[in-house]
Design a protein around this motif. Structure first.
Motif, PDB file in Angstrom:
ATOM      1  N   LEU A  99       0.864  -1.175   0.000  1.00 11.90           N
ATOM      2  CA  LEU A  99       0.000   0.000   0.000  1.00 11.90           C
ATOM      3  C   LEU A  99       0.902   1.227   0.000  1.00 11.90           C
ATOM      4  N   ASP A 100       0.853   2.018  -1.058  1.00  8.77           N
ATOM      5  CA  ASP A 100       1.628   3.251  -1.046  1.00  8.77           C
ATOM      6  C   ASP A 100       0.969   4.281  -1.933  1.00  8.77           C
ATOM      7  N   TRP A 101       1.211   5.529  -1.615  1.00 12.08           N
ATOM      8  CA  TRP A 101       0.589   6.633  -2.337  1.00 12.08           C
ATOM      9  C   TRP A 101       1.513   7.104  -3.452  1.00 12.08           C
ATOM     10  N   LEU A 102       0.971   7.195  -4.642  1.00  7.43           N
ATOM     11  CA  LEU A 102       1.673   7.753  -5.786  1.00  7.43           C
ATOM     12  C   LEU A 102       1.181   9.195  -5.921  1.00  7.43           C
ATOM     13  N   GLY A 103       1.908  10.122  -5.348  1.00  9.92           N
ATOM     14  CA  GLY A 103       1.381  11.462  -5.184  1.00  9.92           C
ATOM     15  C   GLY A 103       0.422  11.446  -4.004  1.00  9.92           C
ATOM     16  N   ASP A 104      -0.497  12.388  -3.974  1.00 10.28           N
ATOM     17  CA  ASP A 104      -1.440  12.452  -2.854  1.00 10.28           C
ATOM     18  C   ASP A 104      -2.850  12.039  -3.252  1.00 10.28           C
ATOM     19  N   GLN A 105      -3.009  11.484  -4.477  1.00 12.20           N
ATOM     20  CA  GLN A 105      -4.351  11.160  -4.942  1.00 12.20           C
ATOM     21  C   GLN A 105      -4.535   9.713  -5.372  1.00 12.20           C
ATOM     22  N   VAL A 106      -3.450   9.028  -5.706  1.00 15.13           N
ATOM     23  CA  VAL A 106      -3.552   7.669  -6.244  1.00 15.13           C
ATOM     24  C   VAL A 106      -2.942   6.683  -5.256  1.00 15.13           C
ATOM     25  N   LEU A 107      -3.754   5.720  -4.838  1.00 16.49           N
ATOM     26  CA  LEU A 107      -3.296   4.680  -3.929  1.00 16.49           C
ATOM     27  C   LEU A 107      -2.950   3.441  -4.746  1.00 16.49           C
ATOM     28  N   ARG A 108      -1.683   3.028  -4.658  1.00 16.20           N
ATOM     29  CA  ARG A 108      -1.277   1.801  -5.331  1.00 16.20           C
ATOM     30  C   ARG A 108      -1.475   0.625  -4.376  1.00 16.20           C
ATOM     31  N   LEU A 109      -2.281  -0.328  -4.821  1.00 10.27           N
ATOM     32  CA  LEU A 109      -2.662  -1.482  -4.020  1.00 10.27           C
ATOM     33  C   LEU A 109      -2.085  -2.733  -4.671  1.00 10.27           C
ATOM     34  N   ARG A 110      -1.333  -3.508  -3.898  1.00 10.04           N
ATOM     35  CA  ARG A 110      -0.759  -4.747  -4.407  1.00 10.04           C
ATOM     36  C   ARG A 110      -1.290  -5.912  -3.587  1.00 10.04           C
ATOM     37  N   LEU A 111      -1.844  -6.895  -4.296  1.00 13.34           N
ATOM     38  CA  LEU A 111      -2.490  -8.041  -3.663  1.00 13.34           C
ATOM     39  C   LEU A 111      -1.844  -9.342  -4.117  1.00 13.34           C
ATOM     40  N   THR A 112      -1.806 -10.299  -3.213  1.00 14.56           N
ATOM     41  CA  THR A 112      -1.385 -11.657  -3.547  1.00 14.56           C
ATOM     42  C   THR A 112      -2.564 -12.589  -3.301  1.00 14.56           C
ATOM     43  N   PRO A 113      -3.141 -13.156  -4.351  1.00 17.37           N
ATOM     44  CA  PRO A 113      -4.295 -14.052  -4.161  1.00 17.37           C
ATOM     45  C   PRO A 113      -3.869 -15.373  -3.541  1.00 17.37           C
ATOM     46  N   GLU A 114      -4.832 -16.050  -2.910  1.00 18.76           N
ATOM     47  CA  GLU A 114      -4.529 -17.314  -2.229  1.00 18.76           C
ATOM     48  C   GLU A 114      -4.163 -18.409  -3.209  1.00 18.76           C
ATOM     49  N   ARG A 115      -4.546 -18.260  -4.463  1.00 22.57           N
ATOM     50  CA  ARG A 115      -4.066 -19.156  -5.507  1.00 22.57           C
ATOM     51  C   ARG A 115      -3.823 -18.316  -6.757  1.00 22.57           C
ATOM     52  N   PRO A 116      -2.952 -18.761  -7.649  1.00 20.41           N
ATOM     53  CA  PRO A 116      -2.603 -17.950  -8.819  1.00 20.41           C
ATOM     54  C   PRO A 116      -3.829 -17.576  -9.653  1.00 20.41           C
ATOM     55  N   MET A 157     -11.851  11.830  -5.204  1.00 19.13           N
ATOM     56  CA  MET A 157     -13.234  12.078  -4.819  1.00 19.13           C
ATOM     57  C   MET A 157     -13.649  11.095  -3.727  1.00 19.13           C
ATOM     58  N   PRO A 158     -14.585  11.497  -2.862  1.00 15.52           N
ATOM     59  CA  PRO A 158     -15.070  10.546  -1.851  1.00 15.52           C
ATOM     60  C   PRO A 158     -15.847   9.411  -2.507  1.00 15.52           C
ATOM     61  N   GLY A 159     -15.740   8.251  -1.936  1.00 15.67           N
ATOM     62  CA  GLY A 159     -16.447   7.087  -2.446  1.00 15.67           C
ATOM     63  C   GLY A 159     -16.375   5.979  -1.421  1.00 15.67           C
ATOM     64  N   ALA A 160     -17.388   5.131  -1.379  1.00 12.02           N
ATOM     65  CA  ALA A 160     -17.468   4.109  -0.342  1.00 12.02           C
ATOM     66  C   ALA A 160     -16.266   3.184  -0.368  1.00 12.02           C
ATOM     67  N   PHE A 161     -15.838   2.774  -1.559  1.00 11.88           N
ATOM     68  CA  PHE A 161     -14.712   1.845  -1.618  1.00 11.88           C
ATOM     69  C   PHE A 161     -13.400   2.564  -1.326  1.00 11.88           C
ATOM     70  N   CYS A 162     -13.177   3.715  -1.952  1.00 14.47           N
ATOM     71  CA  CYS A 162     -11.922   4.443  -1.741  1.00 14.47           C
ATOM     72  C   CYS A 162     -11.788   4.933  -0.304  1.00 14.47           C
ATOM     73  N   ASP A 163     -12.895   5.382   0.288  1.00 13.73           N
ATOM     74  CA  ASP A 163     -12.831   5.816   1.689  1.00 13.73           C
ATOM     75  C   ASP A 163     -12.407   4.663   2.588  1.00 13.73           C
ATOM     76  N   GLY A 164     -12.927   3.466   2.309  1.00 14.20           N
ATOM     77  CA  GLY A 164     -12.527   2.303   3.077  1.00 14.20           C
ATOM     78  C   GLY A 164     -11.089   1.900   2.809  1.00 14.20           C
ATOM     79  N   ALA A 165     -10.631   2.106   1.561  1.00 13.90           N
ATOM     80  CA  ALA A 165      -9.265   1.728   1.196  1.00 13.90           C
ATOM     81  C   ALA A 165      -8.234   2.541   1.964  1.00 13.90           C
ATOM     82  N   ARG A 166      -8.593   3.765   2.328  1.00 16.37           N
ATOM     83  CA  ARG A 166      -7.665   4.603   3.103  1.00 16.37           C
ATOM     84  C   ARG A 166      -7.357   4.000   4.474  1.00 16.37           C
ATOM     85  N   GLU A 167      -8.233   3.138   4.954  1.00 18.94           N
ATOM     86  CA  GLU A 167      -8.052   2.541   6.280  1.00 18.94           C
ATOM     87  C   GLU A 167      -7.376   1.173   6.220  1.00 18.94           C
ATOM     88  N   LEU A 168      -7.106   0.662   5.017  1.00 17.57           N
ATOM     89  CA  LEU A 168      -6.489  -0.649   4.891  1.00 17.57           C
ATOM     90  C   LEU A 168      -5.032  -0.625   5.342  1.00 17.57           C
TER      91      LEU A 168
END
Length: 311
Positions: A99-116, A157-168
């Motif tokens: 989880l890292d911010w690219l600038g102050d507006q874009v959140l880069r999210l990296r996930l590893t799934p439980e299977r490929p 912009m505010p949004g239900a998913f993005c607002d929650g993503a800030r707390e991840l």
């Protein structure tokens, strides 16, 4: 009037009612984003009965044979029993590894799934959070190269998913819904043809993956990437590094205020040029119009449109 059943509930609805509206009016909270059959957030499975489907081609044949439909594109014509997509049962768990911010507006999210997860550059997938909110995001990662799935979340912009993503935090889990084949991809037989990539904001995400896929496959034709953004491009550094390694790649970063003037001056390099476009609806429409005026055949222009939903 036909009866609609979902889980333990059965109620009557007016014939011709939109299936998504009927389910949500009953408080079932089926997620949706675009209402155009593109995001696939409103998947439901028909257990009995068959709705009228305005866009049967929006789902692949195998999924339709399993009974899946897009609720936003269906209307109730007869008694119908459906089950909404359950991410806990039918989704794929994925752990947050970055989880890292690219600038102050874009959140880069990296996930590893439980299977490929088998995917290709340009596809998008539903992300479900723990609160049951689902949104489609394009994959910015490159299969076979990146050990994670990467997503770029526009949090301006505010949004239900993005607002929650800030707390991840790293170590949290999300669920992945079905992969969806969008219009954007790279074909090996384009290898010698000019390639034009036009992105606005985080519309750069799928094109970042496609660009690297093209270079990995040894694309020899010229590649032009134009990123229209507010302020500095959030991938300015990586784009510059990539351009420095490949003499056939040119990168142009354009302030969003100059979008119209730059599009008006845009010219095709040849009739063989392939154009890939990603961004908001107005941007995609303006770019597609410009490509037509520039003489690029419609069959050589592909686009994906981002739909912003605040709630």
């Amino acid at each position: 009037m036909p009866e609609l059943t979902c889980g333990s509930r059965t109620w009557t609805v007016t014939e011709g009612s939109n299936l998504l509206d009927a389910l949500n009016a009953a408080g079932l909270n089926v997620p949706y984003s675009c209402r155009a059959g593109s995001c696939h957030a409103c998947l439901v499975r028909c257990l009995q009965g068959e709705p009228l489907d305005a866009r049967p081609d929006a789902l692949d044949a195998s999924r339709r044979l399993q009974g899946w439909r897009l609720a936003c594109q269906c209307s109730v014509a007869e008694d119908l029993c459906v089950a909404a997509f359950d991410p806990a049962r039918e989704g794929l768990a994925a752990q947050i590894d970055g989880l890292d911010w690219l600038g102050d507006q874009v959140l880069r999210l990296r996930l590893t799934p439980e299977r490929p997860l088998r995917y290709r550059a340009g596809q998008h997938v539903l992300l479900w959070n723990a609160s049951g909110i689902a949104r489609p995001y394009s994959l910015a990662s490159l299969p076979g190269v990146d050990p994670w799935l990467e997503f770029h979340l526009d949090c301006r912009m505010p949004g239900a998913f993005c607002d929650g993503a800030r707390e991840l935090v790293v170590g949290d889990s999300l669920r992945l819904g079905p992969l969806h084949e969008g219009a954007l991809h790279y074909e090996p037989d384009w290898q010698t043809r000019p390639l034009l990539l036009l992105a606005a904001g985080t519309g750069l995400a799928p094109l970042w993956g496609i660009l690297r896929e093209a270079l990995r496959q040894g694309h020899t034709g010229p590649i032009r990437l134009l990123h229209f953004c507010r302020g500095e491009s959030y991938l300015r550094g990586p784009l510059g590094e990539l351009a420095g390694l490949h003499c056939n790649l040119s990168v142009e970063l354009i302030d969003g205020k100059q979008t119209q003037s730059r599009l008006q001056s845009l010219r095709a390099t040849s009739r063989q040029e392939v154009a890939l476009i990603c961004g908001g609806s107005a941007f995609v429409e303006d770019c597609a119009k410009r490509m037509f005026l520039a003489g690029i055949p419609r069959g050589q222009v592909s686009s994906d449109t981002f739909v912003i939903r605040k709630v």
